[in-house]
Design an enzyme around this catalytic site. Structure first.
Site, PDB file in Angstrom:
ATOM      1  N   LYS A 191       0.818  -1.203   0.000  1.00 57.25           N
ATOM      2  CA  LYS A 191       0.000   0.000   0.000  1.00 57.25           C
ATOM      3  C   LYS A 191       0.858   1.261   0.000  1.00 57.25           C
ATOM      4  CE  LYS A 191      -1.065   0.915   3.991  1.00 57.25           C
ATOM      5  NZ  LYS A 191      -1.515   1.222   5.347  1.00 57.25           N
ATOM      6  N   THR A 192       1.811   1.299   0.918  1.00 55.98           N
ATOM      7  CA  THR A 192       2.669   2.479   0.993  1.00 55.98           C
ATOM      8  C   THR A 192       3.463   2.632  -0.294  1.00 55.98           C
ATOM      9  OG1 THR A 192       2.879   2.077   3.355  1.00 55.98           O
ATOM     10  CG2 THR A 192       4.395   3.638   2.393  1.00 55.98           C
ATOM     11  N   ASP A 208      -4.054   8.065   3.795  1.00 57.64           N
ATOM     12  CA  ASP A 208      -3.685   6.703   4.164  1.00 57.64           C
ATOM     13  C   ASP A 208      -4.492   6.281   5.397  1.00 57.64           C
ATOM     14  OD1 ASP A 208      -2.384   4.354   4.097  1.00 57.64           O
ATOM     15  OD2 ASP A 208      -0.449   5.109   4.815  1.00 57.64           O
ATOM     16  N   GLU A 209      -4.634   4.990   5.609  1.00 56.77           N
ATOM     17  CA  GLU A 209      -5.366   4.463   6.776  1.00 56.77           C
ATOM     18  C   GLU A 209      -6.752   5.085   6.887  1.00 56.77           C
ATOM     19  OE1 GLU A 209      -4.004   2.023   8.039  1.00 56.77           O
ATOM     20  OE2 GLU A 209      -1.832   2.284   8.252  1.00 56.77           O
ATOM     21  N   GLN A 231      -8.522  -3.543   9.296  1.00 56.38           N
ATOM     22  CA  GLN A 231      -7.507  -2.978  10.184  1.00 56.38           C
ATOM     23  C   GLN A 231      -8.003  -1.734  10.904  1.00 56.38           C
ATOM     24  OE1 GLN A 231      -3.275  -3.199   8.880  1.00 56.38           O
ATOM     25  NE2 GLN A 231      -4.146  -3.826   6.927  1.00 56.38           N
ATOM     26  N   ARG A 289       1.764  -8.353  10.908  1.00 56.46           N
ATOM     27  CA  ARG A 289       3.034  -7.611  10.927  1.00 56.46           C
ATOM     28  C   ARG A 289       4.204  -8.543  10.636  1.00 56.46           C
ATOM     29  NH1 ARG A 289       1.310  -3.806   9.287  1.00 56.46           N
ATOM     30  NH2 ARG A 289      -0.569  -5.063   9.199  1.00 56.46           N
TER      31      ARG A 289
END
Length: 731
Positions: free
Chosen positions: A36-37, A235-236, A266, A661
């Site tokens: 994503k980043t 983002d997020e 998330q 993670r």
DNA sequence: AAAATAGACGTTTTT
DNA sequence: CGTCTATTTT
């Protein structure tokens, strides 16, 4: 598609589609570890390569860490041009808008951002000084934090004091026991707002609310923002609240070049007002938007993903997606259990396992310390791990927990600096007026406060005119006069320092020099020593903390000068200033630990699962997998009183975030007993463990050479393991 | 007004 | 268990 620019060839089709869709609203549903980043970074790079002015790009992230990482990655990819791109958190973007245009909605130029500690203080004061009706609620003492939390909830939903009063009156509040607090909070809310405004201050939520107000009411500012930021990325997105949604909507303007990225699985900040519906309803709110779904995971092994999928599948209201990966199966997920063995508490053994495993795996798999992370639900859990790692000489760093700026020594120094900049800041003024003790006691202060209320002027003005205040004797007047004089001298000096900086007649650390001198003149070190007279060591530690704080101003200063653009470059750069330094502290953009980390970045990371979002590690430990920790007891209790949102589902998402993670290896652990208030109490394994398919799990027993454990403990332990097996067998 | 002592009390997550 | 708070004492 052969004429793709070379830099986009490294992306998969979905990522590429997302990076190329620059115009109009775009929703990227990006599963954990789906790059994503990376996609956002490429998207920014692509915009720049197609000739978009870097200054017209705005990317908003949730945390400073994420903003920093993205900045580095963009810089690495596109070089110097990246500097013009604005990468910011919602809160610092809000602070920036208010700094530039806040005067248009009546905010002073030098407004302060109140840290939570000061907020609680303010609420307490309001309750005791202004809202005497407290007793109606059936308790005689109130937790200011709960009141503050309720006010924050209203603010996140953009409910003003009048609306809050209405909500309470119409009995629309959620809970039952929370009702009393809601009533109290509704009474405090307008007064709290008035006090903040009178002090020329904002709280955290205001950094979102006030910019929304500004953008709604002021067409000129709004259009200025539209002209400046033509490409907006968030983002997020699953963690945005009502105010943030509104801010995004207002900023995206008529162009609607708004690209949001997120993953409903998330979403872990509902408690702070985040609303998953923001991402689930995006398509409806922005009709005609492009939707890209990224399910290919590049981070984890298949087993880790299967474990994550198994867990998250138990949540009912979610957008169905299933992570897949081309990575190998990888090792099984390790699961350890520990019980008090009379010698060592279970949590000590758990911590020892972590230390031992890190040592072994690092050796066998040629890893660095920084490849390991220990994740937990609550920051308290860090303590035993920290102690064990220290004893084992394993370098580590703890993220989060109570901030360094909450330390009394630092908070006092900060309060002085705030007062120097803005003496109307009554919270800070009260904090330091008699620290170090200078003979301005409670009685004198109350007289001054009463007088200032009566005259309708700020406390500081009343102190300056102490001679005019009735009932303050000469003996009481003198220390006040002296205090005012000291502050005024410092104010004059600060203005001179600022002028020197503006004129360019400066050394590298001019600001720090000023603060150092102020600390010296105010005798703050002496005060710290006096407070810790009992223990020489404690006193020295605290004096060091204070000195570190002063030094951190120097670091800030140097960093700011280094970032200074060349004369011909257009930029938003400003010379270092105390006001900005304090703002950065409030937004936790400044951290003294940075320097220490830099000299050795190779450390094991300890942090909460919340803080871990967006990060990845080769080997992840998740500790404390027990009922009442994960899911947390408060979430379990909350299930009882309905409210539309399911707290257990949020806890499950948190576990999902933790699991995903891990790149290569995942180690889970829990305790069958836990020391609490001295004695050890039994615990149940987390309900989420049975949601992991059994065949993925390697069950390891942490029990050891304990023949002499008391009968009770033994039985307890056996029960625990029996339950464990039962659970794993159920699948 | 400041220090010392007793007591209560309470434990999510973060910008 | 250890931290912060309220109360008492000097």
């Amino acid at each position: 598609m052969q004429h793709l620019p070379h830099y986009l060839r490294d992306l998969n089709p979905e990522q590429r589609e997302a990076a190329l869709a620059t115009e109009g609203p775009v929703l990227i549903l990006a599963g954990a570890g789906s790059g994503k980043t990376r996609t956002l970074v490429f998207r920014i790079a692509h915009l720049l390569r197609t000739g978009v002015d870097p200054r017209s790009i705005l990317a908003v992230t949730f945390t400073n860490k994420a903003a920093l990482e993205m900045r580095e990655r963009v810089a690495k990819m596109v070089g110097k041009e990246a500097k013009g791109v604005l990468l910011s958190t919602f809160h610092s973007l809000g602070a920036r808008l208010l700094r530039d245009h806040g005067t248009r909605i009546g905010l002073p130029k030098d407004f302060a951002i109140y840290p939570t500690g000061d907020q609680a203080q303010l609420v307490k004061r309001i309750i005791s000084e202004e809202v005497h009706v407290v007793a109606t609620a059936g308790e005689d003492s109130f937790d200011a934090k709960k009141v503050l939390f309720q006010i924050g909830d209203w603010k996140n939903r953009m409910v003003d004091p009048a609306g809050a009063a209405q909500e309470v009156a119409s009995g629309r509040m959620r809970g039952n026991r929370t009702d009393d607090y809601a009533v109290l909070a509704a009474a405090v809310y307008p007064r709290y707002e008035a006090s903040l405004r009178a002090a020329g201050a904002c709280d955290f939520d205001d950094l979102l609310l006030l910019p929304v107000k500004l953008l709604r009411e002021d067409a000129e500012v709004r259009e200025k923002c539209w002209r400046r930021w033509r490409y907006l990325m968030i983002d997020e997105y699953q963690d945005t609240n009502g105010a943030q949604l509104e801010m995004a909507r207002l900023l995206s303007g008529p162009l609607k070049n708004l690209c949001v990225v997120g993953d409903d699985d998330q979403s872990i900040y509902a408690w702070r007002g985040a609303d998953v519906r923001n991402i689930l309803d995006f398509e409806r709110q922005f009709p005609g938007c492009k939707v890209v779904v990224m399910e290919e995971n590049y981070r984890s092994t298949q087993r880790i993903l299967d474990a994550a999928n198994g867990v998250i599948a138990h949540n009912t209201t979610r957008r169905e997606k299933r992570l897949r990966t081309g990575n190998g199966p990888g090792p099984k997920v390790d699961l350890w259990e520990f019980a008090d063995n009379g010698q060592r508490s279970a949590e000590e053994q758990e911590a020892e396992m972590v230390a031992r495993e890190i040592g072994v795996r690092r050796w066998h798999e040629q890893l660095r310390w920084s490849d390991f992370a220990v994740l937990y639900r609550t920051n308290l859990q860090a303590k035993p791990v920290e102690e064990t790692l220290r004893a084992a000489n394993i370098p580590y760093r703890v993220i989060g927990g109570q901030s360094y700026f909450d330390r009394k020594e630092v908070a006092d120094a900060v309060a002085y600096l705030r007062v120097i900049i803005n003496p109307a800041d009554e919270g800070s003024l009260r904090r330091i007026v008699n620290y170090p003790t200078r003979g301005i006691g409670r009685t004198t202060l109350m007289k001054l406060v009463d007088a200032s209320r009566e005259a309708g002027r700020p406390l500081w003005e009343t102190m300056r005119r102490v001679a005019e205040v009735d009932g303050v004797s000469r003996a009481q007047r003198e220390p006040v006069r002296h205090f005012v004089e000291t502050i005024e001298e410092l104010q004059v000096e600060y203005r001179a320092t600022e002028a020197a900086i503006a004129a360019g007649q400066v050394e590298e650390r001019t600001l720090m020099g000023f603060v150092k001198e102020a600390v010296k003149r105010l005798r703050l070190e002496e005060a710290v020593r006096a407070d810790n007279a009992k223990s020489e060591r404690a006193a020295e530690v605290r004096v060091d903390i204070l000195r570190d704080f002063v030094a951190s101003i120097g670091t800030y200063e140097e960093r700011t000068w280094t970032a200074q653009p060349l004369p011909d470059e257009e930029d938003d750069w400003n010379p270092p200033a105390l006001r900005e330094f304090l703002e950065r502290i409030s937004l936790s953009e400044e951290d003294d630990r940075k320097d220490k980390e830099e000299d050795d970045p190779d450390r094991v990371t300890l942090m909460s699962m919340h803080a871990a979002k967006g990060l990845e590690f080769t080997h992840v430990f998740i500790i404390g997998l027990e009922e009442d920790i994960l899911p947390h007891s408060r979430s379990v209790q909350a299930v009882a009183d309905e409210s539309g949102i399911d707290p257990i589902a949020e806890e499950r998402r948190l576990f999902y975030v933790g699991i995903t993670r891990a790149r290569h290896r995942l180690t889970l652990s829990g305790c069958a007993t836990r020391r609490q208030r001295g004695d050890s109490i039994p615990r149940q394994p987390s309900r989420f463990l049975k949601e992991i398919p059994v065949e993925l799990v390697e069950h390891r027993s942490g029990q050891s050479r304990t023949s002499l454990a008391p009968e009770e403990a033994k039985e307890m332990k056996e029960n625990f393991f029996a339950r464990m097996k039962e659970m794993l067998g159920q699948q």
